[in-house]
Enzyme design. Structure first.
Site, short mmCIF file in Angstrom:
data_model
loop_
_atom_site.label_atom_id
_atom_site.label_comp_id
_atom_site.label_asym_id
_atom_site.label_seq_id
_atom_site.Cartn_x
_atom_site.Cartn_y
_atom_site.Cartn_z
CD GLU A 118 7.23 0.25 5.26
OE1 GLU A 118 7.90 0.94 4.88
OE2 GLU A 118 5.64 0.87 5.14
N GLY A 169 1.11 -1.15 -0.05
CA GLY A 169 -0.22 0.11 -0.08
C GLY A 169 0.27 1.22 0.34
CG HIS A 170 -0.80 5.11 -1.22
ND1 HIS A 170 -0.96 6.28 0.27
CD2 HIS A 170 -2.17 4.64 -1.42
CE1 HIS A 170 -2.65 6.12 0.44
NE2 HIS A 170 -3.21 5.24 -0.02
N GLY A 196 1.17 5.59 4.15
CA GLY A 196 -0.09 6.24 5.20
C GLY A 196 -1.25 5.52 4.68
CB SER A 197 -2.42 2.64 3.15
OG SER A 197 -0.84 1.73 3.01
#
Lengths: 277, 266
Positions: A164, A38-39, A41-42
């Site tokens: 991440e 997801g981008h 801030g998702s």
């Protein structure tokens, strides 16, 4: 048998007016490698924190390895999950490499002789044996992440969550971590959940879940996701090189197949198509 | 920063390096305590010889120790002058107004200077030849009796070792922030006192904010790895009391006991 089951999960940060996690449900089968993309801030990381009970959801259930996540079972569930976070420096707790690998075992009250053996074994698994007594200040980011992995291996969890874990590394460090994880997954029969926007990491997964504004908007295997082409950028992923090449060819009026090719199969297709001319 | 030798660790594999940190800490404290008992030539001779033997046992050249004294040079000069000119009694050699150069003044100045040098050198031996981490382990082990008083020894030890582990990381970060601020036109070390204090702010605030974020990340990672509290844990690092510690203790006991005996028998 689903090792992770999430049902109708909702979470809203205090003092915000929209939900960070909005009615999310998914299942992860044992031994799978699932990527959640997801981008920025998702709220991908929020999901990771909810899964290990660092934050408690407003409503919904999380069932891990047949056990429901509650405030009583949280420590037992954490025993089953190993986690590698984003920042290599901020998860290195020990004063030296060996200390850091041992940290999780110390918490589980493993006796010292076993610790010695397991530290050596875990460091061997991630090719860091030569650095056993080094201090974090003189390790590279990729090496620190491998130490973090060794710390996870040492406590032998069933599930590895990568939050991440590659986003602060250089391309070479990323490649090394990915290869290490691939090898470990097979050796230790791990279930891997990687939360990422790194395309190579997502390409390694068996399944990709796309999250957007706290909702799951898409779910498919990598080839299904990557054939979206342009929309990938909106999802917060880069486009794989093979897709970029196909687009460039299509612009130059070369008829390319619509299905997703990875680099190997694209090379095969190019060679056959050249021979057909 | 390079000139600042005090408190640095110099890797090596000497007698002192191999000793148990607990032994080193205790001997260092005892030595400092006994320095205050020494009061004449013979007692100081014993203390100095003991110190030189200890320095020799670290295999670190004496020059490095002397360089460690340099930052404190002015402080030593200052205390000596104060002692010399304000000591009263004994034979008066010279005086000018209220400045008096007397025998007692010179004697006590010599004593103070010797104490100063001995105390700094013995602590330098401790820091040069012991890893900070080992010192933290040693302190934890020495404090363990306090557990009976419900003092959180394990928590304190964890805080200490985390703090030590992040010193180089935060140093690097401060350096980065300074350079980033320089590149935006902040001038460090220029102007008067007020100006200088003002330039500290653009370093301190980002450093603090980053430290907070770091602390949140670390506590998250620690919890995820199963850290519940400091008490119910096993320890990977263990201190071993060896023969060299016993021998060192014996040597110190004889010398320090000798100093105290000399003082009260003479």
């Amino acid at each position: 048998m689903a090792i992770i089951q999430v049902q109708n999960l909702n979470y809203q940060y205090p003092n915000t007016d929209s939900k960070a996690i909005n009615d999310v449900s998914f299942e992860i089968q044992e031994g799978d490698w699932v990527a959640i993309v997801g981008h920025n801030g998702s709220d991908k990381s929020t999901l990771a924190k909810l899964l290990i009970g660092l934050m408690s959801a407003d409503s919904g259930d999380i069932i891990i390895d047949g056990q429901k996540l509650t405030s009583e079972s949280v420590w037992q569930i954490r025993e089953k999950i190993g986690m590698v976070f984003q920042n290599p420096d901020n998860q290195f707790v020990g004063a030296t490499v060996a200390d850091d690998v041992a940290f999780g075992m110390e918490n589980r009250q493993v006796d010292r002789a076993t610790m010695e053996a397991r530290v050596d074994e875990a460091l061997k698994q991630v090719d860091m044996s030569a650095y056993k007594d080094r201090e974090p200040a003189n390790l590279s980011g990729g090496q620190k992440q491998r130490v973090a992995l060794a710390g996870v291996i040492a406590v032998a969890p069933k599930i590895l969550i990568m939050d991440e874990a590659n986003s602060m590394l250089d391309p070479r460090g990323r490649q090394e971590i990915l290869e290490t994880i691939k090898r470990l997954k097979d050796d230790l029969q791990l279930t891997v959940l990687s939360i990422t926007h790194d395309i190579d990491e997502a390409a390694n997964a068996d399944r990709i879940l796309v999250i957007d504004d706290g909702r799951f908007v898409d779910e498919a295997d990598p080839s299904g996701i990557f054939s979206h082409g342009e929309q990938l950028i909106e999802m917060g992923l880069d486009v794989p090189f093979s897709e970029k090449l196909k687009q460039a060819l299509a612009k130059r009026n070369v008829a390319v197949p619509q299905t997703y090719f990875n680099e190997g199969s694209l090379v095969d297709w190019l060679q056959t198509s050249r021979l057909n001319k | 920063m390079d000139k600042f030798m005090f408190g640095r660790f110099i890797p090596g594999n000497s007698w002192v390096h191999r000793m148990d940190p607990r032994a080193k800490l205790v001997l260092c404290f005892l030595y400092i305590a006994v320095v205050f008992f020494a009061n004449d030539f013979w007692t100081y001779l014993v203390m100095t010889l003991l110190l030189l033997v200890s320095v020799f046992a670290t295999k670190i050249p004496l020059g490095v120790f002397i360089r460690g004294l340099m930052p404190l040079f002015w402080l030593m000069i200052f205390t000596v002058l104060i002692q010399v000119f304000f000591g009263v009694g004994g034979h008066v050699y010279w005086h000018w107004g209220w400045l008096v150069l007397s025998q007692n003044g010179i004697n006590s100045a010599g004593l103070i200077l010797m104490r100063f040098v001995l105390i700094i050198l013995i602590s330098t031996i401790l820091t040069f030849a012991t890893q900070p981490l080992e010192i933290a382990d040693g302190i934890e082990s020495l404090l363990s009796p306090l557990r009976k008083l419900h003092f959180p020894v394990a928590t304190l030890a964890l805080m200490l070792s985390l703090a030590l582990r992040f010193v180089p990381t935060l140093m690097d970060e401060a350096e980065k922030i300074m350079n980033a601020q320089r590149s935006r036109g902040v001038d460090f070390g220029e102007g008067g006192l007020r100006q200088r204090i003002k330039t500290i702010v653009p370093i301190l605030i980002p450093l603090f904010v980053n430290a907070f974020n770091r602390a949140i990340d670390i506590s998250t990672a620690m919890e995820a790895r199963g850290y519940q509290d400091g008490e119910n844990r096993t320890k990977y690092r263990q201190l071993k009391w060896q023969r060299i510690d016993t021998i060192s203790f014996a040597v110190y006991a004889v010398c320090l006991g000798g100093v105290i005996a000399l003082r009260y028998l003479s």
